[in-house]
Scaffold this active site. Structure first.
Site, short mmCIF file in Angstrom:
data_model
loop_
_atom_site.label_atom_id
_atom_site.label_comp_id
_atom_site.label_asym_id
_atom_site.label_seq_id
_atom_site.Cartn_x
_atom_site.Cartn_y
_atom_site.Cartn_z
N GLY A 140 0.82 -1.38 0.03
CA GLY A 140 -0.04 0.02 -0.03
C GLY A 140 1.05 1.39 -0.06
O GLY A 140 1.92 1.11 0.54
N ASN A 157 4.52 1.06 1.75
CA ASN A 157 5.64 0.96 1.16
C ASN A 157 6.81 1.99 1.34
O ASN A 157 7.88 1.76 1.53
CB ASN A 157 5.36 0.98 -0.53
CG ASN A 157 4.40 0.15 -0.99
OD1 ASN A 157 4.09 -0.79 -0.24
ND2 ASN A 157 3.55 0.12 -2.03
N ASN A 205 0.04 10.97 -5.22
CA ASN A 205 -0.19 9.65 -5.63
C ASN A 205 -1.83 9.85 -6.49
O ASN A 205 -2.72 9.21 -5.43
CB ASN A 205 0.06 8.91 -4.56
CG ASN A 205 0.34 7.35 -5.42
OD1 ASN A 205 0.73 7.38 -6.45
ND2 ASN A 205 0.82 6.40 -4.11
N ARG A 223 -5.18 8.53 -7.75
CA ARG A 223 -5.75 7.47 -8.37
C ARG A 223 -7.33 7.85 -8.53
O ARG A 223 -8.12 7.78 -7.59
CB ARG A 223 -5.99 6.25 -7.13
CG ARG A 223 -4.52 5.86 -6.64
CD ARG A 223 -3.95 4.70 -7.87
NE ARG A 223 -2.93 4.05 -7.44
CZ ARG A 223 -1.68 4.71 -7.50
NH1 ARG A 223 -1.45 5.74 -8.10
NH2 ARG A 223 -0.56 4.09 -7.19
N LYS A 268 8.41 14.31 -10.32
CA LYS A 268 8.83 13.14 -11.02
C LYS A 268 8.11 13.24 -12.39
O LYS A 268 7.00 13.82 -12.45
CB LYS A 268 8.27 11.83 -10.40
CG LYS A 268 9.08 11.77 -8.68
CD LYS A 268 8.20 10.84 -7.68
CE LYS A 268 7.07 11.63 -7.25
NZ LYS A 268 6.17 10.63 -6.53
N GLY A 311 8.10 10.11 -14.73
CA GLY A 311 8.22 8.58 -15.16
C GLY A 311 9.54 8.39 -15.21
O GLY A 311 10.27 8.58 -14.16
N ALA A 351 7.25 2.70 -7.64
CA ALA A 351 8.37 3.46 -7.92
C ALA A 351 8.35 4.79 -7.15
O ALA A 351 9.22 5.29 -6.64
CB ALA A 351 8.23 3.72 -9.40
N ASP A 383 6.75 5.61 -4.26
CA ASP A 383 6.76 5.17 -2.85
C ASP A 383 8.03 5.22 -2.47
O ASP A 383 8.60 5.77 -1.45
CB ASP A 383 6.04 4.24 -2.52
CG ASP A 383 4.54 4.06 -3.03
OD1 ASP A 383 4.12 4.99 -3.48
OD2 ASP A 383 3.83 2.75 -3.30
O1 KDG Z 1 -3.18 2.12 -5.12
C1 KDG Z 1 -3.19 1.89 -3.93
O2 KDG Z 1 -3.97 2.14 -3.34
C2 KDG Z 1 -2.03 0.92 -3.31
O3 KDG Z 1 -1.46 1.47 -2.30
C3 KDG Z 1 -1.48 0.04 -4.07
C4 KDG Z 1 0.17 0.36 -4.39
O4 KDG Z 1 1.04 -0.44 -3.28
C5 KDG Z 1 0.51 1.51 -4.59
O5 KDG Z 1 -0.24 2.21 -5.38
C6 KDG Z 1 1.79 1.64 -5.24
O6 KDG Z 1 1.99 2.93 -5.42
#
Ligand code: KDG
Length: 294
Positions: free
Chosen positions: A18, A22, A154, A156, A214, A216, A245, A247
């Protein structure tokens, strides 16, 4: 979270990972033993939560800031790989970590007295809008009390309720951080940035003091009170799995700063570690450290 990493031939290997965990794991490997690395979150009272906690302790991570909640359990994700680029499937809608800001007194207590506090866009994405505010307020108070706060944006997209909520959440997170760790491709998607300098300008306006952008496998654009510069990318031959990468980059960057290295040196060390991590499957790569390499 429980991580199911593709082991080939239709098999998956169960691990624990996670994004923020990480980073804690890599920081633990990089920092001298006498430094403490802790992980704060919520887990369940079931067997897999206990296994996760035991795993963290076995890895030298202080788990005293893990709160146990009955009737909840940890999240799970599966990594799918296509030419080394990973995508994730999640089972986390009821994960215990979603309750991390539900008890402000506990939160204030676990944040108190830390030198460095680290959280991410995923930490915020899994919370309600109200809980995000509670967490950011608590981090802001810890920062005012002297902690260095670092925030990895990060991104998502799927975890946020709307693109507007995502932009607001990221901006709120950055507003309580000294160090903001964005990835340019994600900032382009979220905010329409046309160059890393635009990303820097936005987080600088939020009050950040250090912003390594960053890109890539490309060069790093780094900004702090000495100005903006570009550091050449670390060289790598192949990409097996890009998971963690960013993390590992964050861990090495913060560990470098904590050890008193210059911001540029910390950033070079961070790029070098991330370039090694992507040569292996899964988020946590103990092999990197077994030969004494970092
Ligand atoms: O996407 C997520 O919620 C995670 O934490 C899973 C992976 O370990 C993480 O994305 C890697 O950066």
């Amino acid at each position: 979270m429980v991580e199911m990493a593709d082991a080939g031939g239709g098999l998956y290997r169960r691990g624990f990972a996670g994004d923020t965990f990480n980073t804690a794991w890599y920081a633990r490997r990089l920092l001298p033993e006498e430094w403490s690395v802790g992980y704060g979150s919520c887990i369940g009272t079931d067997a897999v939560s206990a296994e996760m906690c035991a795993f963290m302790e076995g890895e030298g991570i202080d788990t005293s800031a893990l709160r146990r909640l009955e009737h909840r359990t940890v999240g799970l994700y599966m990594i799918s790989l296509e030419n080394g680029e990973r995508s994730f499937s999640y089972w986390r809608s009821q994960s215990a970590a979603r309750a991390v800001a539900d008890d402000p007194a506990w939160l204030a207590d676990v944040l108190a007295g830390r030198d460095i506090l680290y959280f991410s866009g995923i930490t915020l994405a899994i919370l309600t809008a109200e809980a995000r505010r509670v967490l950011c307020d608590a981090l802001g108070r810890a920062r005012a009390g002297g902690a260095l706060v670092a925030f990895d944006t990060n991104l998502r997209e799927r975890l946020w309720e709307t693109p507007e909520a995502m932009r607001e959440g990221l901006t709120m997170g950055a507003s309580v951080a000294d160090v903001v760790l964005p990835s340019f491709d994600e900032e382009q998607r979220a905010f329409g940035d046309s160059a890393p300098e635009e990303t820097i300008a936005r987080y600088r306006a939020c009050g950040a003091k250090i912003v390594p952008v960053k890109n890539g496998g490309g060069d790093l654009t780094l900004w702090d009170d000495k100005g903006t510069r570009t550091l050449p990318a670390a060289r790598f031959e192949s990409v097996v799995d890009t998971t963690a990468a960013g993390d590992s980059f964050g861990a090495a960057f913060l560990a470098g700063m904590a050890a008193g290295r210059s911001v540029d040196d910390a950033a070079r060390g961070a790029m070098a570690l991330a370039a090694r991590v992507i040569q292996f499957r899964g988020a946590l790569v103990p092999q990197i450290f077994e030969g004494g390499e970092t």
